[in-house]
Design an enzyme around this catalytic site. Structure first.
Site, PDB file in Angstrom:
ATOM      1  N   ASP A  99      70.494 -23.231  48.572  1.00 28.89           N
ATOM      2  CA  ASP A  99      69.297 -22.682  49.189  1.00 28.89           C
ATOM      3  C   ASP A  99      68.732 -21.627  48.230  1.00 28.89           C
ATOM      4  O   ASP A  99      68.094 -21.973  47.247  1.00 28.89           O
ATOM      5  CB  ASP A  99      69.717 -22.121  50.555  1.00 28.89           C
ATOM      6  CG  ASP A  99      68.575 -21.626  51.395  1.00 28.89           C
ATOM      7  OD1 ASP A  99      67.501 -22.230  51.366  1.00 28.89           O
ATOM      8  OD2 ASP A  99      68.746 -20.609  52.102  1.00 28.89           O
ATOM      9  N   THR A 100      69.031 -20.355  48.437  1.00 28.07           N
ATOM     10  CA  THR A 100      68.595 -19.348  47.458  1.00 28.07           C
ATOM     11  C   THR A 100      69.384 -19.480  46.152  1.00 28.07           C
ATOM     12  O   THR A 100      68.943 -19.020  45.113  1.00 28.07           O
ATOM     13  CB  THR A 100      68.819 -17.919  47.999  1.00 28.07           C
ATOM     14  OG1 THR A 100      70.215 -17.725  48.205  1.00 28.07           O
ATOM     15  CG2 THR A 100      68.059 -17.699  49.292  1.00 28.07           C
ATOM     16  N   GLY A 101      70.576 -20.070  46.238  1.00 34.69           N
ATOM     17  CA  GLY A 101      71.426 -20.202  45.060  1.00 34.69           C
ATOM     18  C   GLY A 101      72.379 -19.030  44.884  1.00 34.69           C
ATOM     19  O   GLY A 101      73.242 -19.053  44.010  1.00 34.69           O
TER      20      GLY A 101
HETATM   21  P1  IMP Z   1      72.376 -19.729  49.435  1.00 38.06           P
HETATM   22  O1  IMP Z   1      73.313 -18.688  48.954  1.00 38.06           O
HETATM   23  O2  IMP Z   1      71.092 -19.132  49.946  1.00 38.06           O
HETATM   24  O3  IMP Z   1      72.115 -20.846  48.471  1.00 38.06           O
HETATM   25  O4  IMP Z   1      72.977 -20.276  50.750  1.00 38.06           O
HETATM   26  C1  IMP Z   1      73.875 -21.230  50.824  1.00 38.06           C
HETATM   27  C2  IMP Z   1      74.506 -21.264  52.195  1.00 38.06           C
HETATM   28  O5  IMP Z   1      73.578 -20.948  53.256  1.00 38.06           O
HETATM   29  C3  IMP Z   1      74.934 -22.681  52.425  1.00 38.06           C
HETATM   30  O6  IMP Z   1      76.234 -22.865  51.962  1.00 38.06           O
HETATM   31  C4  IMP Z   1      74.789 -22.810  53.912  1.00 38.06           C
HETATM   32  O7  IMP Z   1      75.983 -22.393  54.514  1.00 38.06           O
HETATM   33  C5  IMP Z   1      73.692 -21.861  54.303  1.00 38.06           C
HETATM   34  N1  IMP Z   1      72.401 -22.565  54.495  1.00 38.06           N
HETATM   35  C6  IMP Z   1      71.322 -22.523  53.714  1.00 38.06           C
HETATM   36  N2  IMP Z   1      70.332 -23.305  54.192  1.00 38.06           N
HETATM   37  C7  IMP Z   1      70.807 -23.860  55.318  1.00 38.06           C
HETATM   38  C8  IMP Z   1      70.263 -24.785  56.279  1.00 38.06           C
HETATM   39  O8  IMP Z   1      69.118 -25.273  56.209  1.00 38.06           O
HETATM   40  N3  IMP Z   1      71.078 -25.121  57.311  1.00 38.06           N
HETATM   41  C9  IMP Z   1      72.342 -24.636  57.441  1.00 38.06           C
HETATM   42  N4  IMP Z   1      72.898 -23.794  56.566  1.00 38.06           N
HETATM   43  C10 IMP Z   1      72.133 -23.391  55.519  1.00 38.06           C
END
Ligand code: IMP
Ligand code: MG
Length: 173
Positions: A99-101
């Site tokens: 998502d954000t990474g």
């Molecule tokens: P990041 O650090 O923002 O890339 O977030 C990653 C984590 O956020 C993932 O491993 C998911 O657990 C959660 N996440 C991000 N987007 C979604 C979504 O659309 N549905 C459910 N979980 C999400």
């Protein structure tokens, strides 16, 4: 209550999982893998994909949770670390979604410091539009739009992980 629109069917997911596994099997031919599932979100994807990867492997898990993401610094908490020593091993991270990474880049840095022979990342879903930090994704199942999704391991407040397909999620009012 969920108002969900189907985004990916069981058939689409299973077909993609097999394609990813075939690609991974080709790339790691002759090597031994340490496949690491990032829990809890990747539990279903992980268990499906390892069944189709045709390379000798060990498996391990990292249990993490992501925290409020202020000032572009992903704060994640490691609830349970790996049990395996990853030094000089070929590590493949399996994650549900980028998502954000921030979470993946944090985990990547953490594991890099332990000197694996190689470290690659496989995600089922990629929400590119939401990216805040660059993180190299080696295997991507589906590019999806900026919508919150649940099912196939992904949750809203730890619910809906058990759905076999993926739907967009909206809280009803
Ligand atoms: P990041 O650090 O923002 O890339 O977030 C990653 C984590 O956020 C993932 O491993 C998911 O657990 C959660 N996440 C991000 N987007 C979604 C979504 O659309 N549905 C459910 N979980 C999400
Ligand atoms: Mg997750």
């Amino acid at each position: 209550m969920v108002i969900g629109k189907p985004l990916l069917t069981v058939e689409q997911i299973q077909k993609k999982v097999k394609e990813l596994a075939a690609e991974i099997s080709r790339d790691y031919k002759g090597k031994e893998l340490l496949t690491v599932g990032i829990l809890r979100g990747s539990f279903m994807f992980f268990s499906d994909i390892v069944k189709s990867i045709q390379v000798p492997m060990n498996i391990d898990f990292l249990i993490v949770s992501s925290y409020i993401k202020t000032n572009n610094k992903g704060k994640i908490e490691i609830h349970a670390d790996l049990r395996e020593d990853i030094k000089d091993r070929h590590v493949l991270l399996i994650e549900d979604i980028a998502d954000t990474g921030l979470s993946l880049s944090h985990i990547r840095d953490l594991l890099h410091n332990r000197s694996p022979a190689s470290l690659k990342i496989c995600v089922l879903l990629n929400k590119k539009e939401r990216r805040k930090v660059d993180v190299p994704l080696d295997y991507i199942g589906f590019e999806i739009p900026d919508k919150y999704v649940v099912g196939y391991g992904l949750d809203y407040e730890n619910k809906f992980r058990n759905l076999p397909h993926i739907v967009t999620f909206k809280k009803s009012t």
